[in-house]
Design an enzyme around this catalytic site. Structure first.
Site, PDB file in Angstrom:
ATOM      1  N   GLU A 132      76.270  18.767  38.877  1.00 19.74           N
ATOM      2  CA  GLU A 132      75.504  17.763  37.991  1.00 19.74           C
ATOM      3  C   GLU A 132      74.153  17.915  38.001  1.00 19.74           C
ATOM      4  OE1 GLU A 132      73.309  13.836  38.745  1.00 19.74           O
ATOM      5  OE2 GLU A 132      75.409  13.345  39.024  1.00 19.74           O
ATOM      6  N   GLU A 203      67.397  21.701  44.686  1.00 22.52           N
ATOM      7  CA  GLU A 203      68.279  20.697  44.262  1.00 22.52           C
ATOM      8  C   GLU A 203      69.005  19.974  45.369  1.00 22.52           C
ATOM      9  OE1 GLU A 203      68.145  19.269  41.386  1.00 22.52           O
ATOM     10  OE2 GLU A 203      66.553  20.364  41.117  1.00 22.52           O
TER      11      GLU A 203
END
Length: 951
Positions: A132, A203
């Site tokens: 995601e 991330e």
């Protein structure tokens, strides 16, 4: 720019949804199926279209505004989204943007993908969440790592995403003229994302940061304890998965197993991110044909798997047949869990078959209504009368591990008092006694009115629900379209909102075969076992072992017994078998039978707050049903000449006085404003009352007693307020700087009845007698509320962010007493002292009120007389001059001040830090407020992007 006719001709159109809209929904719907298998719900916002047309007429139609960054030439110097990122923002980025939106509500879109954390490979837990994050980091068509975020924020929009157990949702909102460009960038997430190695480290840190933010959440820790102790091995069932993910699960564990997370990520994308496993929702001020044109053009290249797609195809989730989440070895046990905060709670969990196919009858919702009821005869009312509990909720959660294709978890959660924690076995017995009563009535036939009342209230709520914001709308609709739900294509709008039929067989099956002691686990959380900080250096074990220790005064004593530790969140717990004797006792009372009279358990009574009048009150004859009509429109011309087909200008002219709140009463006792609704046109209203108290906040004791009074009123009226809330009548009462605030809103028919009960209860604490509580409020209830407030003060500031705010506010407002000061003030509080202090607070008071909604002048005058009647009946001094209102002063910070405050976290295990920067603008005025709000919005966009890059 129309899409090729071949593609358009291959688009299938689904069932008509417009018939299932509520009467106030003016949007138009079209459900389409693209040739690659992607289902899309197109929603034309006709209200926004009318506003947009007027805005175009008023401001001119600027062709340049229709050009998006995605359409500009590749050789342009500024704003080219295909340029490689150079790490710098264009200085003129915000300067070139015109006033997008102009007051018109935004367009929005959401994509839901039928895969979530339950599908994560066991060697890379959290992979769905990781994917995601990486999809935001550029695509082949738009390789700039920040192309999407930059486009959305530059044009005044917002975006987000989240990962659930069986699906992942991505969504954004943006001004109407930039919808097409945003959709094209958005589509590339699902067509050719880059998933570059250069983005991985940043991330991963972002995911680790999100994990650290919830690491000390008692709710999240308990959930992971349940997953860890479910009895399944990792890989055999999705229940023991770690859904959040962190650096350990996404980097360290895979590395130790010679697994490349990025390779797994790309494999995961290939396996699950295909068109027929996705659902798209788009809403905008465009015709359905235009929206279809945008969607087909941008999303037709989403990868395809399979052929012969249709709306009748059934979706089969991969995890549908994995079995129940808890093995027999993890049931019939009690887990004693150490909390971070000061709290006492018990959860009884029953695993039941998946409930997704029961969308028409919703049997778990029906039973949750009965078991979680709070009025007379309920389980909670019985426990409160014994002083054992303060709150109860029951049912199957809407998302996550509680509601899956493979199973559902029906959880009864009860907040306990200190006395209640020692009676946890008796509390569970009361629960099973209530189940036995339900089984008895189920065998005989449950009263039909219970279902009919629930059905009517849900229909009422759906019919008159408020219009959601575009971003909330697309998010909710995408959830309704989740592949795992597999709802009928013609019921997407209302399937999850309404009850269609009663299924007594399904209800009986749950009661007889699943709501049993043999099918349950109990999680008991209490600071009686210690606090998480107490075990920082303690020896623990991650191997699940059952302890065999006698109970002391009904409660497990962990002294000298090494705790177990859940390895990811670090929650400490002990596990103990529930004795056969106790199991048999609970089983006996759960048999179909009526409870003894002394138990005070019964089915709920019919709800007296169900409204029966829904008519809109007519406006005065001299008025006009035009919410933004100006003085010139009304006084200077015939109101019949107004063209209602044309929307309103972005910045309306001065409103006519009849469109503004009118002051019906203006005295030292009461100032009452009234405004009849001309905008929402629903049979609802809102009444807000501010009670000014001359002695509000006079000392820490006065402030703490005001807080306690609010809790005591809320608790004493809980049964009444609960029944009202079932009919969408919401209430709140709170202590504020100047005194108290009461708010009631919902259907107007019985709103004043509820308001009168609340105000009368507050005013019952005025008077000379300072030795006994008002009628109907028992000492046991006072003790429970006092204990709860003390615990609330102890828990205040446990998070770094909330502590930073508390410290800053305390420094600026000396009379804003801290939780610690209030805790000390009530350390030995008794009833006479409380009543004397509250009587002082309520001694000299005045009211200010606003009554707005489907209420006319006559209704407002009735409210006026009712408030005055209750006030005069309460005795004491009424009325305050303006200079007698409690002062609300803020310390003036010197203009050349450079003050830095530092304080340690209240929780020694708090993994997060917080920074607050306070800049004092000056004395309050409207212009500076607007400028400060604008500055905050600009800084928020830039700082968020900066923090994300540096994460």
């Amino acid at each position: 720019r129309s899409v090729g006719m071949a593609l358009q001709n291959d688009v299938q159109e689904g069932p008509d949804l417009n018939a299932s809209r509520n009467p106030f929904d003016k949007k138009e719907y079209r459900h389409i199926l693209l040739p690659n298998g992607l289902r899309a719900l197109l929603v034309s916002d006709t209200v926004a279209m009318a506003e947009k047309q007027t805005s175009d007429i008023d401001g001119g139609d600027d062709d340049d505004s229709k050009q998006t960054d995605t359409e500009e030439d590749d050789d342009q110097e500024d704003g080219d989204l295909n340029e490689e990122a150079d790490g710098e923002e264009d200085e003129d980025e915000f300067d070139e943007e015109s006033d997008a939106g102009g007051g018109i509500r935004s367009a929005a879109a959401a994509m839901i993908v039928g895969v979530g954390s339950m599908y994560d490979p066991p060697e890379v837990q959290g992979l769905s969440h990781f994917l995601e994050h990486l999809l935001f980091m550029g695509s082949k068509k738009y390789p700039n790592e920040n192309a999407y975020d930059k486009f959305i924020s530059k044009h005044g929009g917002s975006d987000n995403a989240y990962t659930e157990s069986e699906h992942t949702v991505y969504y954004f909102d943006i001004p109407q003229e930039h919808l097409e460009g945003a959709l094209d960038i958005f589509a590339q997430f699902f067509i050719e994302p880059l998933m570059m190695e250069s983005s991985v480290e940043r991330e991963l840190k972002s995911i680790e940061s999100e994990f650290q933010l919830v690491k000390n959440s008692d709710g999240c820790r308990l959930q992971q304890v349940m997953c860890h102790t479910c009895g399944h091995d990792l890989g055999d069932h999705p229940m023991p998965q770690f859904s959040w993910g962190n650096i350990q699960s996404l980097e360290e564990v895979p590395k130790a197993k010679n697994v490349d997370p990025l390779t797994k990520l790309r494999e995961f994308f290939e396996e699950y991110y295909y068109a027929s496993n996705m659902r798209l929702v788009v809403v905008g001020a465009h015709s359905l044909d235009e929206l279809q044109d945008y969607v087909v053009k941008s999303f037709s290249e989403v990868p395809q798997k399979g052929t012969n797609f249709s709306f009748d195809a059934n979706y089969e989730p991969k995890i549908k047949n994995v079995g129940m989440p808890f093995t027999s070895s993890s049931l019939q046990k009690v887990y004693y869990v150490v909390p971070v905060r000061d709290r006492h709670a018990i959860s009884i969990t029953w695993q039941v078959p998946s409930q997704m196919k029961f969308w028409k009858s919703k049997p778990c919702d029906y039973l949750a209504h009965l078991i979680g009821h709070e009025a007379e005869g309920s389980l909670l009312a019985a426990l409160k009368s014994k002083g054992w509990a303060t709150a109860c909720c029951a049912g199957v959660g809407s998302e996550g591990y509680e509601n899956a294709s493979s199973h559902a978890l029906f959880i009864v959660s009860i907040t306990l008092s200190e006395e209640g924690i020692t009676h946890w076995q008796d509390i569970v017995e009361e629960l099973y006694r209530y189940v036995g009563m339900l089984r008895y009535h189920s065998d005989k036939g449950l009263p039909p009115w219970i279902f009919e009342e629930l059905k009517a209230m849900q229909e009422m709520s759906y019919r008159y629900e408020d219009e959601p914001s575009p971003e909330d709308f697309v998010e909710n609709m995408a959830e309704n379209m989740a592949p795992a739900y597999d709802l009928p294509a013609d019921r997407l709008l209302d399937a999850l909102s309404l009850l269609y039929e009663f299924d007594p067989v399904a209800v009986a099956d749950l009661l007889d075969h699943y709501f049993t002691p043999a099918n349950s686990r109990i999680d008991l959380t209490s600071t009686k076992f210690g606090r998480a900080a107490d075990f920082e250096d303690a020896k623990t074990s991650t191997t699940i072992e059952v302890v065999d220790a006698p109970l002391t005064n009904g409660l497990f004593d962990p002294t000298g017994i090494m705790p177990l530790q859940e390895p990811l969140f670090g929650a400490q717990y002990w596990c103990q078998n529930i004795s056969n004797e106790l199991q048999q006792k609970w089983t006996a009372v759960s048999q179909a039978q009526l409870p003894p009279l002394e138990s005070n358990l019964s089915l709920p009574k019919q709800n007296e707050f169900v409204p029966t009048e829904f008519e809109l009150k007519p406006l005065p004859k001299t008025d006009i049903d035009q919410p933004l009509a100006t003085e010139e429109m009304i006084d200077g011309g015939d109101k019949d000449d107004l063209d209602e087909s044309v929307g309103f200008p972005p910045i309306p002219a001065r409103l006519h006085p009849s469109q503004l709140p009118s002051l019906l009463c203006d005295t030292n006792i009461l100032k009452l404003w009234h405004l009849q609704d001309r905008v929402f046109k629903r049979p609802t209203a809102e009444l807000r009352l501010l009670v000014y108290c001359a002695d509000a906040g006079k000392s820490p004791l006065h402030s703490a007693c005001s807080d306690l009074l609010v809790r005591l009123i809320s608790e004493s009226l809980n049964e009444v307020v609960y029944m009202a809330s079932m009919c969408d009548l919401s209430t709140s009462i709170s202590s504020v700087d100047s005194g108290f605030s009461i708010r009631v809103n919902g259907f107007d028919h019985k709103l004043m009845t509820l308001f009168g009960i609340m105000l009368d209860t507050l005013l019952s604490f005025r008077g000379e007698d300072s030795s006994t509580l008002p009628r109907g409020i028992e000492k046991e209830r006072f003790d429970l509320c006092l204990e709860s407030n003390r615990r609330r003060y102890v828990n205040a500031g446990m998070q770094a962010s909330s502590l930073a705010s508390d410290v800053r506010i305390k420094c600026l407002t000396p009379k804003m007493w801290s939780p610690n000061e209030k805790l000390k003030a009530i350390s030995s509080l008794d009833i006479p002292t409380f009543l004397k202090t509250v009587s002082e607070v309520l001694g000299s008071i005045a009211f200010e009120c606003l009554y707005h909604g489907n209420v006319n002048v006559s209704d407002a005058e009735h409210a006026l007389s009712e408030i005055l009647r209750l006030l005069q009946a309460s005795g004491g001094t009424v009325g305050l001059a303006r200079n007698e209102y409690p002062e609300q002063l803020v310390t003036k910070v010197p203009s050349d001040a450079d003050i830095t405050l530092r304080c340690a976290a209240k929780d020694p295990k708090e993994p997060n830090q917080a920074v607050e920067v306070y800049m004092q603008v000056g004395e309050d005025n409207t212009f500076d407020r607007v400028m400060a709000d604008l500055l905050m919005e600009l800084v928020r966009l830039i700082s968020f992007r900066c923090c994300k890059i540096q994460s």
